[in-house]
Every structure is written in structure tokens, then in C-alpha cells.
Design a protein around this motif. Structure first.
Motif, PDB file in Angstrom:
ATOM      1  N   HIS B 117      14.977   0.551 -13.329  1.00 32.45           N
ATOM      2  CA  HIS B 117      15.476   1.218 -12.113  1.00 32.45           C
ATOM      3  C   HIS B 117      14.813   2.585 -11.929  1.00 32.45           C
ATOM      4  O   HIS B 117      14.593   3.023 -10.806  1.00 32.45           O
ATOM      5  N   PHE B 120      11.265   1.959 -10.628  1.00 33.57           N
ATOM      6  CA  PHE B 120      11.329   1.610  -9.207  1.00 33.57           C
ATOM      7  C   PHE B 120      11.463   2.869  -8.346  1.00 33.57           C
ATOM      8  O   PHE B 120      10.704   3.056  -7.396  1.00 33.57           O
ATOM      9  N   SER B 121      12.406   3.762  -8.686  1.00 32.30           N
ATOM     10  CA  SER B 121      12.569   4.946  -7.819  1.00 32.30           C
ATOM     11  C   SER B 121      11.346   5.845  -7.877  1.00 32.30           C
ATOM     12  O   SER B 121      10.961   6.429  -6.864  1.00 32.30           O
ATOM     13  N   LYS B 124       8.590   4.216  -5.782  1.00 27.58           N
ATOM     14  CA  LYS B 124       8.940   4.312  -4.361  1.00 27.58           C
ATOM     15  C   LYS B 124       8.673   5.726  -3.859  1.00 27.58           C
ATOM     16  O   LYS B 124       8.117   5.927  -2.780  1.00 27.58           O
ATOM     17  N   PRO B 132       5.498  -0.506  -4.593  1.00 24.71           N
ATOM     18  CA  PRO B 132       6.493  -1.398  -3.994  1.00 24.71           C
ATOM     19  C   PRO B 132       7.386  -0.679  -2.985  1.00 24.71           C
ATOM     20  O   PRO B 132       7.776   0.466  -3.198  1.00 24.71           O
ATOM     21  N   LYS B 133       7.677  -1.369  -1.894  1.00 22.24           N
ATOM     22  CA  LYS B 133       8.581  -0.820  -0.888  1.00 22.24           C
ATOM     23  C   LYS B 133      10.018  -1.292  -1.150  1.00 22.24           C
ATOM     24  O   LYS B 133      10.966  -0.625  -0.797  1.00 22.24           O
ATOM     25  N   SER B 134      10.141  -2.479  -1.725  1.00 18.77           N
ATOM     26  CA  SER B 134      11.475  -3.040  -1.972  1.00 18.77           C
ATOM     27  C   SER B 134      11.604  -3.468  -3.432  1.00 18.77           C
ATOM     28  O   SER B 134      10.609  -3.580  -4.159  1.00 18.77           O
ATOM     29  N   TRP B 135      12.839  -3.740  -3.841  1.00 18.10           N
ATOM     30  CA  TRP B 135      13.101  -4.213  -5.200  1.00 18.10           C
ATOM     31  C   TRP B 135      12.380  -5.541  -5.453  1.00 18.10           C
ATOM     32  O   TRP B 135      11.891  -5.797  -6.553  1.00 18.10           O
ATOM     33  N   GLU B 136      12.258  -6.360  -4.413  1.00 16.10           N
ATOM     34  CA  GLU B 136      11.577  -7.660  -4.543  1.00 16.10           C
ATOM     35  C   GLU B 136      10.080  -7.439  -4.830  1.00 16.10           C
ATOM     36  O   GLU B 136       9.508  -8.081  -5.705  1.00 16.10           O
ATOM     37  N   ASP B 137       9.456  -6.536  -4.069  1.00 14.72           N
ATOM     38  CA  ASP B 137       8.054  -6.174  -4.329  1.00 14.72           C
ATOM     39  C   ASP B 137       7.882  -5.743  -5.778  1.00 14.72           C
ATOM     40  O   ASP B 137       6.933  -6.124  -6.464  1.00 14.72           O
TER      41      ASP B 137
END
Lengths: 186, 186
Positions: B117, B120-121, B124, B132-137
Motif C-alpha cells: 500500500h 502504491f501511494s 501514484k 500506475p493510476k489505479s490499484w488494478e494497474d
């Protein structure tokens, strides 16, 4: 909350499981589940029989058979405890089985990392009957775990403890983390 | 000495490479090698072309093609520097290629772990065009790395830095480790 404890052989996973246990948190060992199934089927606990039962379980329950049996055990434990520890997870696929079986539950991965040469000397010093006698044995055992994909579980850990320090220092790290995870939950 | 720096996307690998660089230690980026090959072949630097060249390289040089090209680059650098950093290793197979190409050389793996997590942040927030723009990316990109077996490289690290702290604290950890590794070598 479900806490998945992972790490390579000899990294210090059991110390974490024990710390949770001292706080009254029950745990399911995925290794024990296969061993219990072996006994249930009237077979002696030899390496060969355990491997045979692993394969048979997969034929009967599909891939992730042990994870599926673990789900049943965890469901029982969650009736009595708000936190359950799982140890012995070997792939992200198994983690996925838990995530879909417990959609509302918080699931976290705690990994412990110990440099290979330290794991080797500690396992050699421990000298349990299945512990490696040589570096080749050690590498072979590591390879078995890595083949299942345990490295990916470690790489995706929410918490990573590094056990490259003294035993006292590692104990302190474990106590601190378990306390943090249980605060506000129990 | 060869230092392999590894970690998931957004974990903080480049900070380690930069610290070595500030001590005059050169590095080879395995990602750059494929990009350079793409340009050498007169192709534009698009995702598709880079992927195409990766496949073509494997057809020409076999599995571990990029590791083999990296070996040549490292050989050159070792003539001028006693320490070389490699980043972008994705499997233990590639590590094996280095071990057999440099039998007398000390080869160590330095991994950095950051909880998903947080990666990811940070990615982003960084917002580079391929971030990645989204969690899926994010999960898709992680999966790509894990498929190659980067988790196994991380699990077998000789040194593990955990980057779940402030930037200042992580900088301190990196400086300390690099200093320790270079002491007595340069």
C-alpha cells in the motif's frame, strides 16, 4: 483479522506464532493439517506418506487443497477469537483462497527475513532431524519452498521483520509488532 | 564485488543505486540495456518495441539474454572499479548467470522491501508516465515482476532494507548499509 506469517525455513517464523499465542491468539499450521490428514488415513508419519497425502488431497479437493482445509479450521477459530494466525502459506494463490473465503475480514501478511547464510547456521545448530546437514541440503529445501512461490508472498508482505540481529533484539522486534497489531483489536 | 540491488516497483531501489553512485560506484541497469538495444536496432522507444526486442534478444542469445549482455558490461566496469552495482535482476536464474560468469567475485544481493500500500501511494504520487493510476494497474505491474521470479531474489537477499519509514530515516539506513559494504573494499 487473519495474520499470515511467512518466511523461508529457519527465518524465525515460529517465534512470531509463539508471541501471538502468548496473547491468546490461536493459530493454524498448514503443515500440521497435512500431517493430521496423513494420520487420519491410517498412515504412518513418514516424509513419503505426507507427500503422498498432499498429492491425494489435491486430487480430491483441487489445487490449494490444504488452503481449503485451512479455511474450515480458521472459520471455527474465528467464532472464538477475533484474530487467527496462519502459518505455512507458500503462494499468493493460497493467500487468494483466504481472501475469497473471508471477504469481510482484514488479512495481513507478516514476513520475516533472515539472510541465507544465517538461516543455514541456525538450522545446522538446531539440528532437528529434518534440518539440513550441508549447504546443498539447505539449498534444496529452500528451492522446494521457492518453487511453490513463497518468494512472492514475502515480496507482498504488509510487515517485514528482519532477523539479522541478536536473539534478544529479534524478540524485541516481534513483541513490538505483535503488540501493535493487536492494539485496538482485542 | 558485485552488488545486485532488487525490490518491487516503487520500493526505493534507485535511492540505493544513487548512494553507491555518490561513492563513485558504477552501475548497470538491466532495463537500460534492453532500451539501448531497441535504439541500436533503429526502433523508437515504445513499450511494444522494447517488449519485441526483449523477445528477439532471447531468440538470439537464449534465456537470460539480458543477463548475458549485462555480464559483458560488468566485465568492462570491473576493469576500472572494484565494485559494480546491477539493478533490474528479476530471477534467481539471472543471479546464477552472474555467479557462473564471475566465479571468483563476491556477489551479494541487497533487497529493499516496502509494504504494497505504501509503494502504491508513492508511485501514484510520483506520477511518471508508466506509474500506475489505479490499484488494478499497480497489481498488474507487480504481477509482471513476480511472474519472472523477483520474489525469490528478494527472499534470498543477503541484506534487507525495510522502507516503511520516513524518507530521512530510509536515507539514513541506505547510507549506513552502503558505507558498511564499501568499508575495507575501496
Amino acid at each position: 483479522m487473519i495474520v499470515i506469517v511467512t518466511g523461508m525455513p529457519g527465518s524465525g517464523k515460529s517465534r512470531i506464532v509463539r508471541e501471538f499465542s502468548e496473547h491468546g491468539v490461536p493459530h493454524v499450521s498448514m503443515g500440521d493439517i497435512v500431517r493430521e490428514e496423513t494420520l487420519k488415513r491410517g498412515l504412518e508419519l513418514t516424509k513419503e506418506n505426507v507427500a503422498k497425502v498432499s498429492i491425494r488431497l489435491r486430487q480430491e479437493l483441487g489445487q490449494n487443497a490444504v488452503a481449503k482445509l485451512t479455511v474450515e479450521r480458521v472459520k471455527e477459530l474465528l467464532k472464538k477469537s477475533s484474530v487467527v494466525v496462519i502459518d505455512g502459506v507458500r503462494s499468493l494463490d493460497e493467500v487468494g483462497t483466504f481472501r475469497s473465503a473471508f471477504p469481510g475480514e482484514r488479512i495481513i501478511i507478516v514476513a520475516v527475513h533472515t539472510p541465507p547464510h544465517m538461516r543455514f547456521s541456525r538450522l545446522k545448530a538446531r539440528g532437528r532431524h529434518d534440518d539440513p546437514k550441508s549447504w546443498e541440503d539447505f539449498e534444496e529445501r529452500d528451492w522446494k519452498e521457492l518453487k511453490f512461490g513463497i518468494g512472492s508472498v514475502i515480496a507482498m508482505a504488509d510487515y517485514m521483520l528482519v532477523n539479522d540481529c541478536s536473539r534478544a533484539e529479534y524478540n524485541r522486534k516481534v513483541r513490538e509488532l505483535v503488540k501493535k497489531l493487536l492494539t485496538g483489536i482485542k
